[in-house]
Design an enzyme around this catalytic site. Structure first.
Site, mmCIF file in Angstrom:
data_model
loop_
_atom_site.group_PDB
_atom_site.id
_atom_site.type_symbol
_atom_site.label_atom_id
_atom_site.label_comp_id
_atom_site.label_asym_id
_atom_site.label_seq_id
_atom_site.Cartn_x
_atom_site.Cartn_y
_atom_site.Cartn_z
ATOM 1 N N ASN A 156 -23.778 33.222 37.209
ATOM 2 C CA ASN A 156 -24.608 33.813 38.262
ATOM 3 C C ASN A 156 -24.977 32.829 39.361
ATOM 4 O O ASN A 156 -25.249 33.228 40.483
ATOM 5 C CB ASN A 156 -25.885 34.415 37.660
ATOM 6 C CG ASN A 156 -26.575 33.478 36.705
ATOM 7 O OD1 ASN A 156 -25.996 33.053 35.707
ATOM 8 N ND2 ASN A 156 -27.812 33.139 37.004
ATOM 9 N N CYS A 337 -37.253 32.006 39.049
ATOM 10 C CA CYS A 337 -37.981 32.577 37.924
ATOM 11 C C CYS A 337 -38.800 33.757 38.420
ATOM 12 O O CYS A 337 -38.739 34.115 39.597
ATOM 13 C CB CYS A 337 -38.852 31.523 37.242
ATOM 14 S SG CYS A 337 -40.237 31.008 38.235
HETATM 15 N N1 PLP Z 1 -27.067 37.874 32.936
HETATM 16 C C1 PLP Z 1 -26.673 37.424 34.148
HETATM 17 C C2 PLP Z 1 -25.447 36.577 34.258
HETATM 18 C C3 PLP Z 1 -27.412 37.762 35.285
HETATM 19 O O1 PLP Z 1 -27.029 37.306 36.483
HETATM 20 C C4 PLP Z 1 -28.573 38.571 35.133
HETATM 21 C C5 PLP Z 1 -29.422 38.911 36.298
HETATM 22 O O2 PLP Z 1 -29.649 38.085 37.157
HETATM 23 C C6 PLP Z 1 -28.917 39.020 33.844
HETATM 24 C C7 PLP Z 1 -28.145 38.650 32.782
HETATM 25 C C8 PLP Z 1 -30.113 39.893 33.624
HETATM 26 O O3 PLP Z 1 -29.849 41.215 34.051
HETATM 27 P P1 PLP Z 1 -31.048 42.212 34.442
HETATM 28 O O4 PLP Z 1 -31.557 41.753 35.764
HETATM 29 O O5 PLP Z 1 -30.395 43.561 34.523
HETATM 30 O O6 PLP Z 1 -32.047 42.145 33.357
#
Ligand code: PLP
Length: 397
Positions: A156, A337
């Site tokens: 991300n 955060c």
């Molecule tokens: N995993 C990754 C790689 C993400 O980028 C995010 C959100 O930023 C999440 C999990 C969490 O997803 P959600 O915002 O739907 O809880």
């Protein structure tokens, strides 16, 4: 003032086709899908059609789709639910292995499992300078004692696509007992998960990264893989996730996956990826030309097509983001955060990026609403903002 939204990795704007698909359910179809009367049956039918569509997009059977409240819950259910199921079967928790660059949803779920005693240990697989898992180092962490391995499909912060096929092969060879999970929340908009995640037991996705609504996601749980529920109640989702189903959300997730070209035979994804890659490359080339001391963090060939992460020498990321925002460019520095404050990036640290360089991190992420004007605007605003910061702090620069 025109606003250039270059923060699609944080959340993508709702797609028109998703809004249209959800409209009848937001307006009139309100019944509880677990009921038995005609309106409940209508809601149930919509839910099951959404499930069929999600399954076809993700390359699994409808019964393998568990709807959740988003990516975070999906990841928690994968990590904690699979360990709990193992313990419920009378086995020791075993060892969890994750990569060093996972999203906090995975990092904290693994930490919680270890601190509660649901896992005996959590091992962290290092990454190379691109943020890709070091396969030899990962192999050294695997063994018959490993109960769960979690590696994201794409990162991300920096956008690196992980070598999922190779990881699946390694895990099956060296850790035959392990349940294999991938957090595909970032990857789902650009990559074909039916192909990429075929070797994984558990796959997490979230609608709002795809132009769907916030607060809905799914976990693919392949047939034969045991996941104990984290939420207890009425036994919805085949006892894997209790709570009245969010029918509108499920319909929105299905429509978003359809829109990104996930349905079998769709060519939309390849075309959109090519468009985003061309725009991202123009943005990257232009910024490298115009901003001395700006470096791309990861080679473009290793990243998602709409993802650009750079570091800018002698600039503080918080100050840069404020100036960009003032000038109508919505960007991010990577991880934020809940309070919106920036935390030191564990991803950049794991990649060996020095803290001094990491302090000038900037993430620009393009998506389905990105236009040539958005890129032009960033090409005008980012160099000007950097120049202004350097002028006000000539020593730091
Ligand atoms: N995993 C990754 C790689 C993400 O980028 C995010 C959100 O930023 C999440 C999990 C969490 O997803 P959600 O915002 O739907 O809880």
């Amino acid at each position: 003032m025109p606003v250039a939204y270059l923060d699609h990795a944080a959340s993508a704007p709702l797609r028109a086709e998703v809004v249209a698909a959800m409209a009848p359910f937001s307006a009139g179809l309100y019944a509880n899908p677990s009921g038995s009367h005609r309106l409940a049956r209508q809601a149930r039918q919509a839910l099951e059609e959404a499930r069929d569509e999600v399954a076809s997009s993700l390359g699994c059977r409808p019964g393998e789709v568990v709807f959740t409240s988003g990516g975070t819950e999906s990841v928690n259910l994968a990590v904690l639910g699979s360990l709990l199921a193992r313990r419920a079967a009378g086995r020791r928790g075993g060892v969890v292995v994750r990569s060093a660059v996972e999203h906090p949803a995975v990092v904290e779920s693994c930490a919680a499992a270890a601190s509660r005693g649901d896992a005996e240990e959590c091992r962290v697989a290092p990454v190379d300078a691109r943020g890709a898992v070091d396969l030899d180092a990962m192999a050294a962490l695997l063994g018959p004692e490993v109960s769960l391995v979690s590696v994201m499909a794409a990162n991300n912060e920096v956008g690196t696509i992980e070598p999922l096929h190779e990881i699946a092969q390694l895990v099956r060879r060296h850790a035959p007992e392990a349940v294999l999970h991938t957090d595909a929340v970032q990857a789902a908009a650009a990559l074909d998960l039916a192909e990429l995640a075929a070797g994984f037991d558990l796959v997490s996705v979230s609608a709002h990264k795809l132009g769907g609504p916030k607060g809905v996601g799914a976990l693919v749980v392949r047939e034969g893989v045991a996941v104990a529920p984290l939420l207890h109640g009425g036994g919805q989702e085949r006892e894997r996730r209790s709570g009245t189903n969010d029918v509108v959300g499920a319909v929105g997730l299905a429509a978003a996956l359809r829109a990104v070209g996930g349905s079998v035979g769709g060519s939309g994804r390849a075309e959109e990826s090519a468009r985003l890659r061309a725009s991202r490359d123009r943005l990257a080339d232009g910024l490298v030309d115009r901003v001395p001391g700006l470096t791309e963090t990861v080679p473009r060939s290793s990243t998602l097509p709409g993802h650009l992460h750079v570091t800018v020498e002698g600039v503080e990321r918080e100050e840069l983001l404020v100036l960009l925002d003032d000038a109508g460019v919505c960007a991010s520095a990577g991880a934020s955060c809940a309070s919106g404050a920036l935390e030191p990036s564990h991803v950049l640290a794991a990649m060996g990026v020095e803290p001094r360089r990491a302090a000038g991190a900037l993430r620009l992420t393009l998506g389905h609403t990105t236009t040539a004007e958005d890129v032009d605007r960033a090409l005008e605003v980012v160099p000007a903002a950097v120049a202004r910061l350097r002028k006000s702090d000539p020593v730091g620069a």
